[in-house]
Design an enzyme around this catalytic site. Structure first.
Site, short mmCIF file in Angstrom:
data_model
loop_
_atom_site.label_atom_id
_atom_site.label_comp_id
_atom_site.label_asym_id
_atom_site.label_seq_id
_atom_site.Cartn_x
_atom_site.Cartn_y
_atom_site.Cartn_z
N LYS A 232 0.84 -1.21 0.00
CA LYS A 232 0.00 0.00 0.00
C LYS A 232 0.87 1.25 0.00
CE LYS A 232 -3.73 -2.38 2.44
NZ LYS A 232 -4.38 -2.64 3.72
N GLN B 276 -4.20 -1.91 10.10
CA GLN B 276 -4.00 -3.19 9.41
C GLN B 276 -4.40 -4.35 10.33
OE1 GLN B 276 -3.03 -3.55 6.14
NE2 GLN B 276 -3.45 -5.71 6.40
N ASP C 25 -10.96 3.02 5.12
CA ASP C 25 -11.37 1.61 4.97
C ASP C 25 -12.89 1.45 5.10
OD1 ASP C 25 -9.24 0.06 4.25
OD2 ASP C 25 -8.63 -0.47 6.29
#
Ligand code: NAD
Length: 287
Positions: free
Chosen positions: A53, A97, A120
């Site tokens: 990412k 994460q 997200d």
């Protein structure tokens, strides 16, 4: 093979060029987009994903504000880090994460993220806004699926769409998005308790498979000419990737299909980049 291949890799490359241009324009106006990936501990795959990412961010002009915390970090310390990133005007998007070490509560951590920066799309505010029909941040994979369908010129208004899988990250938000006013699909959400899955998929114009199960969709389950989107990712013993769809046989029946790899996968990180740039624009009043 009869099906047209929907090339997610090529679409992702084109989208990243557009995102890089937007990021460049924002930077000129003092609003350089920034993404903070919070990584706790030493989980190998998580380091690989976050690294990927951050490299993708660098290529389009998004600054990474990576936060690395030790495996034994307390929930309070993690929340303090999320608060700090939330208050940092250079950080437009924050992701935590997963998985977190066992002693940490991932839901509490996700709820600690400033909803404006929840790229997200997992904060209850993001999920509530989606359900209300007024989305702010939407998880990247469902956004990628919609973008692929748009790119393939699939007319979703009134279309029968079957989504297989109802996870919080993919199936459920996707089914909601597809049914929103403006997209207007007629959505059937299927899962492991669905009584006759094939009866649903056989009458669908579009089938999206996000089951995490190999061969969840076979040729006999597909209406000739239907569009098939494969979200699944599995790794074979030889290291190659394959999806949830029995690709070779379904491609003989479907009208259009995404491959694995090279379909939904490349679009997921791309949509995260896009969400981060959009968040930066909004936070600086430039949206
Ligand atoms: P999950 O395991 O959280 O959810 C799977 C869902 O599918 C569940 O709701 C379950 O009820 C349903 N299901 C499972 N087997 C089924 C079957 N045989 N028939 C009907 N329903 C079934 O998984 P997830 O996080 O939604 O991910 C799904 C797949 O997509 C996985 O393979 C994952 O690796 C992949 N994935 C890919 C991307 C990407 O970028 N391409 C992103 C996220 C997830």
């Amino acid at each position: 093979m009869t099906a047209t291949i929907i090339d997610g890799k090529a679409l992702a490359a084109a989208e990243r060029e557009r995102i890089a241009e937007q990021a460049g324009r924002l930077a000129e106006q003092g609003a350089t987009p920034g993404l903070a990936a919070v990584l706790v501990g030493d989980d190998g795959p998580s380091h690989v994903y976050v690294g990927a990412k951050e490299r993708a961010c660098a290529k389009v002009g998004i600054t990474s504000h990576g936060a690395r915390l030790p495996a034994d970090v307390s929930q309070e310390r993690l929340h303090a880090e999320l608060d700090r990133l939330g208050a940092d005007p250079d950080v437009s998007g924050i992701i935590v994460q997963l998985p977190l070490p066992d002693h940490l509560d991932p839901v509490a951590a996700q709820e600690r993220i400033d909803p404006e920066k929840d790229v997200d799309g997992l904060h209850p505010v993001s999920l509530g806004r989606l359900l209300r029909g007024d989305p702010l941040h939407v998880p990247a994979t469902p956004r990628g699926v919609l973008r692929l369908l748009e790119h393939a010129a699939v007319d979703l208004a009134g279309a029968e769409v079957v989504v297989i899988g109802r996870s919080q990250l993919v199936g459920r938000p996707l089914a909601t998005l597809l049914g929103l006013r403006g997209t207007d699909a007629t959505v059937t959400a299927c899962h492991t308790r669905t009584r006759d899955l094939a009866a649903h998929t056989r009458r669908a114009d579009v089938v999206v498979v996000a089951a995490g199960a190999p061969r969840a969709l076979t040729a006999d389950m597909v209406r000739p000419g239907a569009t098939v989107i494969d979200v699944g990712i599995h790794r074979a013993d030889d290291g190659s990737l394959y999806g949830d769809v029995a690709f070779d046989e379904v491609a003989e029946v479907a009208g259009a299909i995404t491959p694995v790899p090279g379909g939904v996968g490349p679009m997921t990180v791309t949509m995260l980049l896009d969400s981060t740039v959009r968040a930066a624009a909004r936070q600086h009043g430039l949206a």
